[in-house]
Structures are given as structure tokens and as C-alpha cells.
Design a protein around this motif. Structure first.
Motif, PDB file in Angstrom:
ATOM      1  N   VAL A 139       2.189   3.707  -5.425  1.00  0.00           N
ATOM      2  CA  VAL A 139       1.049   4.321  -6.121  1.00  0.00           C
ATOM      3  C   VAL A 139      -0.043   3.300  -6.368  1.00  0.00           C
ATOM      4  O   VAL A 139      -1.240   3.570  -6.209  1.00  0.00           O
ATOM      5  N   GLN A 183      -0.164   3.735   8.631  1.00  0.00           N
ATOM      6  CA  GLN A 183       0.774   3.814   7.516  1.00  0.00           C
ATOM      7  C   GLN A 183       1.067   5.259   7.095  1.00  0.00           C
ATOM      8  O   GLN A 183       1.976   5.492   6.282  1.00  0.00           O
ATOM      9  N   LEU A 203      -0.786   7.242   5.203  1.00  0.00           N
ATOM     10  CA  LEU A 203      -0.995   7.286   3.758  1.00  0.00           C
ATOM     11  C   LEU A 203      -1.726   8.567   3.375  1.00  0.00           C
ATOM     12  O   LEU A 203      -2.500   9.133   4.162  1.00  0.00           O
ATOM     13  N   THR A 204      -1.466   9.000   2.177  1.00  0.00           N
ATOM     14  CA  THR A 204      -2.113  10.219   1.650  1.00  0.00           C
ATOM     15  C   THR A 204      -3.401   9.825   0.937  1.00  0.00           C
ATOM     16  O   THR A 204      -3.577  10.023  -0.270  1.00  0.00           O
ATOM     17  N   VAL A 205      -4.283   9.255   1.673  1.00  0.00           N
ATOM     18  CA  VAL A 205      -5.573   8.831   1.133  1.00  0.00           C
ATOM     19  C   VAL A 205      -6.654   9.489   1.971  1.00  0.00           C
ATOM     20  O   VAL A 205      -6.606   9.468   3.200  1.00  0.00           O
ATOM     21  N   LEU A 230       0.807  -1.221   0.000  1.00  0.00           N
ATOM     22  CA  LEU A 230       0.000   0.000   0.000  1.00  0.00           C
ATOM     23  C   LEU A 230       0.836   1.266   0.000  1.00  0.00           C
ATOM     24  O   LEU A 230       0.286   2.368  -0.107  1.00  0.00           O
ATOM     25  N   VAL A 270      -4.828   3.689   7.396  1.00  0.00           N
ATOM     26  CA  VAL A 270      -4.358   4.984   6.878  1.00  0.00           C
ATOM     27  C   VAL A 270      -3.611   5.751   7.947  1.00  0.00           C
ATOM     28  O   VAL A 270      -2.568   6.367   7.683  1.00  0.00           O
ATOM     29  N   ARG A 330      -2.039   2.748  -3.248  1.00  0.00           N
ATOM     30  CA  ARG A 330      -3.004   3.805  -2.945  1.00  0.00           C
ATOM     31  C   ARG A 330      -4.205   3.745  -3.888  1.00  0.00           C
ATOM     32  O   ARG A 330      -5.323   4.053  -3.489  1.00  0.00           O
ATOM     33  N   ARG A 331      -3.938   3.350  -5.121  1.00  0.00           N
ATOM     34  CA  ARG A 331      -5.059   3.201  -6.058  1.00  0.00           C
ATOM     35  C   ARG A 331      -6.023   2.103  -5.591  1.00  0.00           C
ATOM     36  O   ARG A 331      -7.246   2.257  -5.660  1.00  0.00           O
ATOM     37  N   LEU A 361      -6.456   1.168  -2.528  1.00  0.00           N
ATOM     38  CA  LEU A 361      -7.150   1.630  -1.329  1.00  0.00           C
ATOM     39  C   LEU A 361      -8.280   2.598  -1.679  1.00  0.00           C
ATOM     40  O   LEU A 361      -9.358   2.554  -1.084  1.00  0.00           O
ATOM     41  N   ASN A 362      -8.035   3.479  -2.672  1.00  0.00           N
ATOM     42  CA  ASN A 362      -9.099   4.383  -3.130  1.00  0.00           C
ATOM     43  C   ASN A 362     -10.250   3.596  -3.756  1.00  0.00           C
ATOM     44  O   ASN A 362     -11.425   3.960  -3.601  1.00  0.00           O
TER      45      ASN A 362
END
Length: 1288
Positions: free
Chosen positions: A1071, A1120, A1122-1124, A1068, A1117, A1074-1075, A1077-1078
Motif C-alpha cells: 500500500v 508490475q 499495479l492497480t494505479v 511498490l 505499472v 502505491r501511495r 507512486l500516486n
């Protein structure tokens, strides 16, 4: 002293003592102990208080206490009287200054029976009785002779009230006499009891009194005095025997079936033994008197007297008792008590004999008792069981004499020394029962079973010589006959008085093989058991010198075969069979030599198997020769190939055939109805497990095939076993001491037959109702022929007798043929069911070999061939509760597959040459799991794929310990790319396996009625996290594309499971992660929008799983970093929270607000301000409400108190009155629903809290008090005011 004063109140007021009998006595005992113990808190000792004469107040309290206790002796409650008596006894015991004369006078004055009302005579009588008991229990009664005499005289007066006191006064006198010294009795009590002693034969209680006096005071009641009292110097006289007989009959009625012997009878026996008149007592009083009464209590008393007197008798007296009519009558009772619902005395008699043999050390008495009980026989068959466990107490010398006596009875039965009897039914039904040959056969059958049980009972004290002597004796008479006597064979020196017939030879042969089973499990005997240390394992079936017991028997058999002139075989053997026997002996000698050089269990197992098969040469000669030849060949090849197998891996082409032959031999032995055969076969299979080939294992697995798949040979095995089960039948009334499983199998078959017969009856009934067309046509033809014959004689008014007889004959023959056809169908169906039962039983026994192979060879590649046959068994075996055998078979198979195979700690590591086969097997299993109609069967198939996944994946660090789920996940190396993961998967084709499980997941998510479950994929993700990366994206898709809410919820759960694994978390960070996760967040948002209602359980489950997924995403999130953005889920969650049906499930609501807390929302609290404001508003308008349950109707209520309340406080008081449950008749408003009534209850609770009053539990009188203070009725207020004054 205060505790003592409360005794009366405790007994009279506390009603719980009515339910707990004896609790009063315990409570009073504690109170007395507490009263007489000086504590450290300043309390005074009661004795010190009594001795202090200056304290007049305490003396008054003591007198009051005594008065209360004496009054309580005649209490109405049954449980109170013993308590008062105990308290008075304790008081008199610890306060010796209290004169007993005073207490006696107070008791006599208070409870005078002559001056008491008629209704209270019973209580007064009990008061006197318990008063005397208190004096006796105090221990001071013997010290004051005057009071003792008064007590005895009072008890004599009380004995006239039998309707109330029964025999309690007489028993009390007996108890007092048992503690009275002889001098006191002679001086004081003898004159008072002289009248009772003179009339001893008139009542059992008085006779008991006489017996106690004779035992306690022999110097007082001398023969001269006894003659003055009774007219004779001894009890056992011809004049007294009828009187004693009546007394014993009345005593027997009081005992009945209770396992006790009356004290009167036991004391009578002691006195008779002292007088030396036991023979007269037993003959005249017991056998000719009590026993001939022919009632149950009298007979049971005779039996108990018989068993209890054994330790007291001399050897001549034992012979008298053990050969009398009581013994014969007991034997008849044992036979009759076998019927259901009959009282069985045999267990009680066994306890008497067991106690006697254990307590006595006299060898002659032990031998006499055990032999006389053996001589008690019914038509030659002893009544006692052949497994009678009392022989464990026999001394070694007595046991040796007993075995010799049994051998002599076997050789030349002496029925003159036996107490032989026959029942009336046996004498009327069978003439055969009276023949000597029939009785001798039954006796010999029992003796052989007795020998076998002596060897099998490990508690019997025996040595190797005795065991070998028994084995030689049974073996000789099972298979050999004496021609000439020889000193080399002791068994030939005794000549049989009646030769053994063929049936007896067969029975003895079966008992011999039962004996072999005992010998094989026999622990070391004699001094060898002491030499074995606790840490060392004790070998079974071995003599003291280290030889097998069966080898000793084989050696004896060979000696018999060599004595051709002295003995001969019952069934002669041919030259070929003798050659097989000699070859077997040579093979055993070779094995024994090798076992001395190297102690190997394999050699000993082969030796035991060859000896066991060889000994069966005397029973089944033809089959045994073939088995011996095969075993000889297998043994040679096994020893020849041993070195090669250790140095070189064996392939299928180079594998020797001896293993397959050995497996066939073991399967044939397992099919035999003999426990020893099966145990030896299993032991040998354990040793040859490393040599088992694929073909040999396939022979075992072929047993589990169905009839259509199996060949004809398997059916032959079942048929042979079916035919061989019923060869030996026991004569009626006999017991066979057969410890092999043939008895167990026969019992199971009998139960199956019983159930089959019931089924057959039902089927026959249905068949009778549904008559076939052929039978109907045949019946019509017969009737038409009879009608035509009758029409020929139309001139006559009636048909002649010959025509009618011919018609009846034709009809009866037709129905007889039809009945035969129905019976044939029924027999065929029963035969098929029995064959099926035998086949299933055989398969369960063979399943033990599969379990042994999985336990001993878990790393063999052959275990993969076992997976599909086990699943096939689980798939086709019905799980109906009616078929218990099928249930056991299914349960055992499932346990082996789950625990021994799938959860094994060790598995095959060398799979380089079989990767393709394992992948194909995995595909077949997964395909079966998808096609199964039952999810439970599908679970086993899916577990099989996980096992193959584990094998293919392997473990680079610890190849032998990869069973645990978490350990497998931790052993996965850290990998950043998919290629790195593939390199750590061993021989697993990740692409192929991923495609396989992806199709299964798609089937589970898109098909409504699918046998797969979410638990299976959850187990897959937990045990093998590498599959989470492969199946994550398909699972994300099914969050919204699932066919039903259940599948969508399971998709959410699987996605959460995958996101929580370490392998997915590492992906995760880039990139692509993150995709993904989105994408999960978008699917979750769509899932929330698709929620229409949350009423049903499936809807709640879906919402729960979705909310758990959101909580998991937020946590990942945050961890980690994450930028989500997860805030896009907030609008959907807010919309979900506005739904009214969200709060119907507390679980869903709690999870929802747990998630909303992560977004910064807090759960709103309940607004209580509005409720308080409503509480201050005036009461609603009066109207008509719906009638409440439990309240009076309007027409029944008073009308004079209906007034308008002007203050809110009055309404509050009304609420209190309602809360108590009183109907105040408040006018009810019209049109008010359930919601309004609920708000009204809330307002009342809030107002109560505001005024500081308790919310619940308000007393009724309190409510009436408040109502009176407010002016609601003068009468009520006055009554409450009076109550308050009384309390003050």
C-alpha cells in the motif's frame, strides 16, 4: 585491338591526366597488357592478328595505331608524351615483325626539326627524343645496328636543342651505351662518338659519356687510344686537373643540398682508383681545387665524396683522406652549422661512417676511422658527439683497442696526432683557448662522457671486463690521485702528463654517478643473455656472476682505500667517515649472506640503497655519514621487527621509529637531482610499504602542505636543492654526457628562467612607469639643492661647470641606487618563482610515492589519510594554461585520486574501529563539495564520499572485488524491509548517511548557484541503489519545488532512476508503494501544468525529463500489474500537445507522441487532400511579389511573351521551367507572403508527381522543348527541333 586504338583518345581527351603526372604511363601499360593477353571471352591475341597477313583490315588498324602513337610522341601535354612512348615500346616489344627501320623513318619524317614551324620545334624535338626512347625500351635496338647508329646520330643532333631538352639526349646516349655490347660499340658506335669523346673536358655530359665508355669498354679505349683522343694515357694529369676542376664545380651546382652524389663523380673515383692516381686526385683536384672554391655546393660535394669513398680506399688512402684539409673543413662546418637556419651535414656524414663500419670487417680500417674522427677537435674538444652511435658496429677487439686508445689520450693527450682547429671568434676573443691546459681539460671531459655512453648503449658489443675496466678508470680519476705505481692497481701504472685540476675532478665525479645510472639499468652481458629464457624475467644491474655492479665498484673503492701508500684521495676522509664506510661494508656483507639463504627483493633493495649512499661518501662526506648511520639503525630495527610484524598486528604505540627515519632518508634522496637516487628510493619504498606507519605517511603528506602550513625544514630542502643545482657548469661549446636528471632539471629551469625573464621585463617596465613617492621626493631634494647652489652665483649669467658636474653626479647616483633597488626586487621575485617551481617539482616526485603506496597497500587503513591532502592539492592548484608545471601536477594528482584511489579493486575491510572517523570524513568531504566554487573540484569531493560509502557498505560475498557499479548492485541481498537492508550494509550508518545526502540534495534543488550537479546524484543512485529508497520521497517533492526548470527536470530524472531499481520496485507492491507512486503521478501532473513555454533549452529539457518519467511509470505499472491509474495524466498531455511551440523541437515531439501512444492516441498524419485541391485551382492573380534572389528585374525582361495561360498543364510546364532555373517572367502577385510561396512550391511538386515527370534534375533542353511545343516562340521551337533531328 579496340583498346589499343583508343590510346590516342585516352591521352588527348581525358583532362584528368594533366593533374596526375605519370598516370598516363600506368594507364597505357595496363592497356597494352590487356591487348596482348588472350582472354577466355573470345578476344584474339594481338600477336596472332599481326602475324596473320590475310587480314588486311587488321593490318590497316595496326598501321593506324602506329601512326597515332608516333603522332602522339610530340604531344603538347607533358604527361602525354611518356605515355605514347611507353605504348609504342610495348607494341614493338611484343610484335617483333614490325621493322624498327620503318618506325625510325616514320619518326624522322613526322618530327623533322628542320621542316617544322618555329612554334613547333620544341614539340618536334621531344617527339624525336621519345621516339628513340621507345626504340630503346623495346629491347630490339641493340639487335639492329643500323637503327642503333641512326638513333645515336639523331640524339647527337638533338643535343644542340639544350634550351628545350637540356641534357636528356646525352643521358639517353649514356643509357644506350650501358646496354650495348663491346663488339657493337667498337664496330659501329665508336666512330660516331669519337668526336664527343675527344671533347670530353668541354662539357660534363660528354665527360660522363667518356667515363661510361671507359668503364664499359676498357679493351676499346686502351691507353694508346685514350692518348689519341685526349692527349694522355690517363685522366689525372697536370694538364687535365684544371679542366676537371671546372667540370666538378659545374656538377656541384646541380646537386646543391640534395643527399646524393652525382654518378659522374662516383664513376670518376672508380676510374682514378683503377689508374692508381687517387692521391693526385684527392690532393690536387679535391683539396686544392674543389674545396678552395669556398661555396656551399662545392664543400658539400667534397664531404659526400669523402664519405662515399671510405669503403673503396686502402689503409694508406684512408689515412690520407682522414688527415687532410677536407676533414678539418668538415669540423669547422659542424661548429658553424649549430647556428639556426644553417644546413647541417653531420647526420649525413654519420650515415656514411655508420654504413662503412657496418660493411667492413677489417679491424684496422675500423680502428683508423673511429680514432681519426675522434681526433678531429676544436680546442681539444672532439667535434663528433660523445654519444656517437656508430660504435655499435665496432668489433669487440676494435672496441677494446678504442677504449685503450681513449685511456691513453686521457692520461697523456697527444695533440700532434689530432686535427685541432679554432674558429676566428675563438682566436680573437679568448687567449685561454690556446693554452694546453684548457685543451686537455676539454678533451678529458669528452673522453669521460664517451666512456659513459659506451656503457649506456646496449647495442654496443661489450663484455663485463670492459665495463668494469671503464668503471674503475672513471672512479679512480674522479676521487683518487696516484702516489706510487703498484701492480695491484693498473690505473696507477700510467702517469698523467698534466695533473687533473679540481674542476676536471668534479666533472669526472659527476660523470661517474651518471655511469652508475647506466650500470644499474644494464642488462646481462655476454653469454649470460643467451642463457636467460624468454619466459624468465631478466634482472638489470647485475653482472654475469650475480653481483650488483655497484657492489663491484664498492669493492674496488675499498681496495683503493687500503692502498694508502700508492694512492690518496682528492678529498681526504676523516676517521669517523672511515668507520662509517667499514660499518657499511659489514652491513652489506650481512645482507649478502641473508640474500643467499632467502631470495628477497627487500634485502636486495636495502643493499642497493646502502651501497648507493655509501659511494656518495667520496663526494658529500658530512651528509653521507649521517645517512649511513640512520640507514644502519633502520636496517637493524627492520630485521629485528620482521618476525614480530608477521605474527602480531602493529599499533601506533608499538610501531618502530625506523620506518619514519627511512622515509625521511628517501625524501632527501628524492630531492637530489639524480635519476638513480630517485629510482632506488622508489624501489626501497616499494619494499617498506607494508611497514609504513601513520607518522611515516604523514611525513610524505606534509610535503604537499602550503608554505604557511609547512614547517621550516621543508623550505630548507628546497633551498639546498636550489643551491646545489648550479654547482657544476659546463664550459661553452662542450657537451656533458649526464644521464641523471640534473641535466633535465637544468633545461626545465632554463626554460622557466626564460619565461621569468620575460615576465620580469614586463614587471620592470610597469615599475619604471609607476615611480614610487620616496624616489620622487629624493629627486626633488637633489634638484632643489642644485637650484640653491645655482642661485648663489646670480651675478653670472650661466652656472659654472663645477655646480653642474656636482648636480649630474648626485642625480646619477640617485638613479643608480633606484636601479639597484628595482633589480633587487626583480631578483627576489625570480628567486621566489624558482623556489616555487622547485617545490612543485619535488612534490610531483613525492607524489610517485603516494601512487606506489596506493598500488601496493590498497587494503591499508592509512589510505583514508590520503584523501583530504589530494583534494587539497586539487583545490588550491591553479588550472591556468600559462603554468604548464601546475597543470601537470594537477592532472597527475587528479589521475591518482580518481583511478588509483576511488576506482581501486581492493580496499580496507577491517573498519570496525574506525567507523566514526570514516563517517566524519564523509561529512567533511560532502560539506566541501557543497561549498566549492568550481563544480569540477566538487565532483572529486563527491567521488571521495562515494568511495567511503563503498568501504563502509562492504561486500559480504566478495570483499575484495566491489569496484564495478553493477556488481555492487547485484551483491545487495534481497530485502523486503528497511531493517533487512540495514543489516546488509556492513558498517554504514544508513540514517546518518541518508541525512547527509538529503541535505546535499536539498541544497542542489533549492540553491541557484550550487556546485553540485545532477550527475553526482545519478552516480550515487546507480552505484548504491539502497539510497534510492531513502532519497525517493525528497526527490519527488522537488519535481515541483525545484528552484528552476533544470532542477525540476533533474528531479524527474532521479525519480525515474530510483523507480527503475530493483529495491524500489519491490516496495511498490504494498500500500505504501502505491501511495508513493500516486504521489509521483500527482507531482508529474502539476509539473505538466506549470509548463508555460517550450522555447528555451531548459524548458525543453524539463519537458523531456517529465515525459520520460511518465513513460517509465506506465512501463512499471504494466510490468508490475499495479492497480494505479495513470489515465489522469492524459488531459494534461493533451493540453500540452495543443501548444504550438511543441513542434519546434523534434526530440520533444517524438517523446511526446511515444508517451501518447501508450494512452491510445496516434500521431495525426499530414492532410494532403487539401493541397491537391488547391493544386487544381487556377493560378493566383498577378501582382508584384518580392524580388527573388538571382532573378532578373522587371525592366530587363522581355514583354512579348506575357500571355495568360488557360490550362493547368501550361502552369505545370511553367513550373518545370522555373525548376530548371530559367526566368520566365511570371507576373508576381502583391501581398503574398512566405507561406503562400511555400504552398506554391508544394503544389508544383505534387503536380509533377501526378504527371509522372521527375521531380528534380530536369534538363534545360527538355524544358525548352516543352515550351516550344506549347507555342512559346518559334525560334526556340525550331532550334530544339533541329537538335532532336541531330540526335536521331
Amino acid at each position: 585491338m579496340q583498346d589499343l586504338l583508343q590510346i590516342g583518345n585516352i591521352i588527348q581527351q581525358d583532362k584528368k591526366y594533366k593533374k596526375k603526372k605519370g598516370a598516363v604511363g600506368n594507364a597505357l601499360l595496363k592497356v597494352q597488357v590487356k591487348a596482348h593477353c588472350c582472354t577466355k571471352n573470345g578476344s584474339l591475341d594481338l600477336t596472332v592478328i599481326v602475324l596473320d597477313g590475310k587480314m588486311q583490315q587488321l593490318d590497316d588498324e595496326l598501321q593506324y595505331t602506329i601512326k597515332r602513337l608516333i603522332d602522339g610522341l610530340a604531344a603538347t601535354r607533358v604527361t602525354a608524351r611518356p605515355g605514347f612512348s611507353l605504348a609504342l615500346a610495348q607494341l614493338l616489344q611484343y610484335n617483333e615483325d614490325i621493322p624498327l627501320q620503318t618506325i625510325m623513318e616514320q619518326i624522322a619524317m613526322k618530327h623533322d626539326v628542320t621542316k617544322t614551324k618555329k612554334q613547333l620545334i620544341r614539340n618536334a624535338a621531344f617527339g624525336n627524343l621519345f621516339g628513340v626512347l621507345a626504340l630503346s625500351q623495346s629491347g630490339r635496338l641493340i639487335k639492329e645496328p643500323a637503327v642503333l647508329l641512326q638513333s645515336i646520330q639523331l640524339l647527337q643532333k638533338l643535343s644542340h636543342f639544350k634550351q628545350y631538352l637540356s641534357n636528356l639526349p646525352k643521358n639517353t646516349i649514356v643509357d644506350i651505351l650501358s646496354e650495348t655490347p663491346e663488339a657493337v660499340f667498337e664496330e659501329i658506335l665508336f666512330e660516331a662518338l669519337k668526336a664527343d669523346l675527344s671533347s670530353a673536358f668541354s662539357d660534363p655530359d660528354q665527360f660522363h659519356l667518356l667515363l661510361v665508355a671507359l668503364q664499359r669498354f676498357p679493351n676499346v679505349l686502351k691507353p694508346q687510344m685514350l692518348k689519341t683522343l685526349l692527349g694522355s694515357t690517363i685522366l689525372m694529369t697536370s694538364e687535365n686537373i684544371p679542366k676537371l676542376n671546372e667540370l666538378l664545380k659545374s656538377v656541384a651546382k646541380t646537386v646543391k643540398e640534395v643527399r646524393i652524389i652525382p654518378p659522374l663523380v662516383s664513376q670518376l673515383v672508380d676510374i682514378v682508383l683503377k689508374e692508381g692516381t687517387f692521391e693526385i686526385f684527392w690532393k690536387e683536384l679535391v683539396e686544392n681545387g674543389l674545396l678552395k672554391h669556398q661555396t656551399g655546393p662545392s664543400c658539400f660535394l667534397c664531404y659526400r665524396l669523402f664519405g662515399a669513398t671510405l669503403p673503396l680506399l686502402t689503409l694508406p688512402q684512408l689515412n690520407l683522406v682522414l688527415t687532410g684539409e677536407v676533414m678539418r673543413h668538415y669540423g669547422n662546418h659542424v661548429l658553424q652549422s649549430q647556428l639556426p637556419g644553417k644546413f647541417k651535414f653531420s647526420s649525413e656524414m654519420e650515415a656514411y661512417v655508420d654504413s662503412f663500419l657496418e660493411s667492413t670487417q677489417d679491424a684496422e680500417k675500423q680502428f683508423t676511422v673511429i680514432t681519426k674522427f675522434t681526433c678531429l677537435s676544436n680546442n681539444g674538444y672532439p667535434v663528433i658527439p660523445s654519444y656517437w652511435k656508430v660504435v655499435r658496429h665496432l668489433q669487440p677487439s676494435v672496441l677494446l683497442d678504442y677504449v685503450s686508445w681513449l685511456k691513453n689520450m686521457f692520461v697523456s693527450p697527444n695533440f700532434e696526432a689530432c686535427i685541432d682547429f679554432s674558429t676566428k671568434r675563438q682566436m680573437e676573443s679568448k687567449e685561454q683557448a690556446s693554452t694546453t691546459e684548457y685543451r686537455v681539460q676539454r678533451l678529458r671531459t669528452w673522453i669521460v662522457a664517451r666512456f659513459s655512453s659506451i656503457v649506456g648503449n646496449n647495442q654496443v658489443k661489450k663484455d663485463d671486463d670492459l665495463v668494469m675496466d671503464i668503471a674503475r678508470f672513471i672512479f679512480f680519476h674522479a676521487f683518487f690521485v696516484t702516489e706510487h705505481q703498484t701492480p695491484n692497481i693498473p690505473e696507477t701504472e700510467a702517469t698523467l702528463s698534466i695533473p687533473l685540476d679540481e674542476k676536471t675532478h668534479e666533472v669526472v665525479a659527476n660523470s661517474f654517478f651518471s655511469l652508475l645510472n647506466h650500470l644499474n639499468s644494464l642488462p646481462p652481458l655476454g653469454n649470460s643473455t643467451e642463457s636467460v629464457g624468454r619466459s624468465e624475467k631478466r634482472m638489470l644491474g647485475i653482472t654475469a656472476d650475480g653481483n650488483l655492479w655497484i657492489f663491484c665498484v664498492i669493492r674496488y673503492a675499498n681496495a683503493l682505500l687500503s692502498e694508502k701508500q700508492s694512492v690518496r684521495l682528492v678529498k681526504p676522509i676523516t676517521q669517523q667517515q672511515r668507520e662509517a664506510w667499514d660499518r657499511m661494508l659489514k652491513s652489506v656483507e650481512d645482507l649478502r649472506k641473508k640474500s643467499k639463504k632467502s631470495q628477497q627483493l627487500e634485502i636486495s633493495a636495502f643493499q642497493l640503497l646502502i651501497l648507493l649512499v655509501g659511494i656518495r661518501l667520496f663526494k658529500n662526506s658530512n651528509d653521507t655519514v649521517m645517512l649511513l648511520n640512520d640507514l644502519h639503525m633502520c636496517l637493524q630495527k627492520a630485521l629485528l621487527k620482521k618476525r614480530k610484524s608477521d605474527s602480531k598486528p602493529v599499533t601506533d604505540e608499538e610501531e618502530p621509529e625506523w620506518v619514519e627515519v627511512m622515509v625521511e632518508i628517501l625524501l632527501s634522496l628524492i630531492s637530489q637531482p639524480n635519476r638513480l637516487m630517485r629510482q632506488v628510493a622508489k624501489t626501497v619504498f616499494v619494499q617498506i610499504c607494508p611497514r609504513v606507519t601513520k607518522a611515516a605517511l604523514q611525513l610524505i603528506l606534509d610535503v604537499f602542505k602550503t608554505e604557511s602550513e609547512s614547517d621550516d625544514e621543508s623550505a630548507v630542502i628546497v633551498t639546498e636543492e636550489l643551491e646545489g643545482m648550479d654547482k657544476v657548469k659546463q664550459p661553452p661549446g662542450e657537451e656533458m654526457e649526464m644521464d641523471n636528471d640534473s641535466d633535465e632539471d637544468e633545461e626545465e629551469e632554463e626554460e622557466d628562467d626564460a619565461s621569468d625573464e620575460e615576465d620580469n621585463e614586463d614587471e620592470s617596465g610597469s615599475e619604471v612607469e609607476a615611480v614610487d613617492d620616496n624616489f620622487r621626493m629624493e629627486l626633488m631634494k637633489v634638484l632643489q639643492a642644485g637650484r640653491a647652489a645655482s642661485q648663489e652665483g646670480e651675478s653670472s649669467d650661466e652656472v659654472d661647470d663645477e655646480t653642474m658636474m656636482a648636480l649630474d653626479k648626485n642625480i646619477s647616483s640617485l638613479f643608480a641606487e633606484h636601479k639597484k633597488r628595482l633589480q633587487a626586487k626583480k631578483d627576489q621575485a625570480a628567486k621566489l618563482r624558482k623556489e616555487k617551481s622547485l617545490r612543485t617539482d619535488f612534490q610531483m616526485k613525492v607524489l610517485d610515492l603516494v601512487e606506489v603506496f596506493l598500488a601496493k597497500q590498497p587494503e591499508s587503513p592509512l589510505i583514508f589519510d590520503i584523501i583530504e591532502p589530494l583534494i587539497a592539492i586539487i583545490e588550491r592548484t591553479p588550472s591556468s594554461p600559462s603554468d604548464l608545471q601546475a597543470q601537470d601536477f594537477l592532472r597527475k594528482t587528479a589521475d591518482i585520486f580518481k583511478n588509483q584511489l576511488c576506482k581501486a579493486k581492493h580496499y580496507c575491510q577491517n573498519i570496525s574501529e574506525m567507523k566514526e572517523d570514516l563517517h566524519q570524513l564523509m561529512e567533511r568531504l560532502l560539506s566541501q563539495a557543497c561549498k566549492q566554487p568550481d563544480s569540477s573540484v566538487s565532483l572529486y569531493c563527491f567521488s571521495g564520499t562515494l568511495f567511503l560509502f563503498r568501504v563502509l557498505k562492504g561486500s559480504p560475498t566478495e570483499p575484495a572485488s566491489t569496484s564495478a557499479t553493477k556488481e555492487e548492485g547485484e551483491q545487495e541481498p534481497n530485502s523486503q524491509t528497511e531493517s533487512g537492508q540495514i543489516n546488509s550494509l556492513g558498517g554504514l550508518d544508513i540514517v546518518r548517511v541518508t541525512k547527509m545526502y538529503n541535505e546535499a540534495l536539498s541544497l542542489f534543488m533549492t540553491k541557484r548557484n550550487c556546485s553540485l550537479t545532477g550527475y553526482m546524484f545519478d552516480d550515487l543512485f546507480s552505484r548504491f541503489p539502497v539510497m534510492c529508497c531513502q532519497l525517493l520521497q525528497p526527490a519527488i517533492k522537488y519535481i515541483t519545488d525545484g528552484v528552476r526548470q533544470h532542477q525540476q527536470g533533474q528531479a524527474c530524472h532521479l525519480v525515474l532512476k530510483a523507480l527503475q531499481t530493483r529495491e524500489v520496485k519491490e516496495t511498490l507492491l504494498d500500500v505504501e508503494g502505491r501511495r508513493i507512486l500516486n504521489h509521483v503521478i500527482n507531482q508529474t501532473k502539476k509539473c505538466l501544468k506549470s509548463v508555460k513555454e517550450i522555447k528555451q533549452k531548459v524548458d525543453q529539457e524539463k519537458v523531456t525529463k517529465c515525459l520520460e518519467l511518465i513513460a517509465g511509470i506506465i512501463k512499471i505499472v504494466d510490468q508490475q500489474k499495479l492497480t494505479v491509474s495513470v489515465s489522469q495524466l492524459a488531459p494534461g498531455l493533451q493540453k500540452l500537445g495543443k501548444r504550438e511551440d511543441l513542434g519546434k523541437s523534434s526530440h520533444v515531439k517524438n517523446i511526446y507522441w511515444h508517451v501518447m501512444k501508450q494512452f491510445g492516441f496516434k500521431q495525426p498524419k499530414k492532410e494532403t487532400v487539401k493541397v491537391k485541391a488547391q493544386a487544381q485551382t487556377p493560378a493566383p492573380k498577378q501582382g508584384v511579389l518580392k524580388k527573388k534572389k538571382g532573378f532578373l528585374p522587371e525592366t530587363k525582361k522581355r514583354k512579348n511573351w506575357k500571355k495568360k495561360k488557360g490550362s493547368a498543364q501550361e502552369n505545370v510546364q511553367e513550373g518545370k521551367e522555373n525548376s530548371v532555373g530559367k526566368s520566365v517572367g511570371v507576373p508576381k502577385a502583391t501581398g503574398v507572403g512566405q507561406e503562400k510561396r511555400r504552398n506554391k512550391r508544394k503544389r508544383k511538386n505534387l503536380e509533377k508527381g501526378a504527371t509522372g515527370k521527375p521531380e528534380s534534375g530536369v534538363p534545360i533542353k527538355k524544358a525548352k522543348t516543352h515550351a516550344a511545343e506549347m507555342g512559346q516562340g518559334n525560334k526556340m521551337g525550331k532550334r530544339v527541333t533541329v537538335k532532336h533531328k541531330a540526335k536521331k
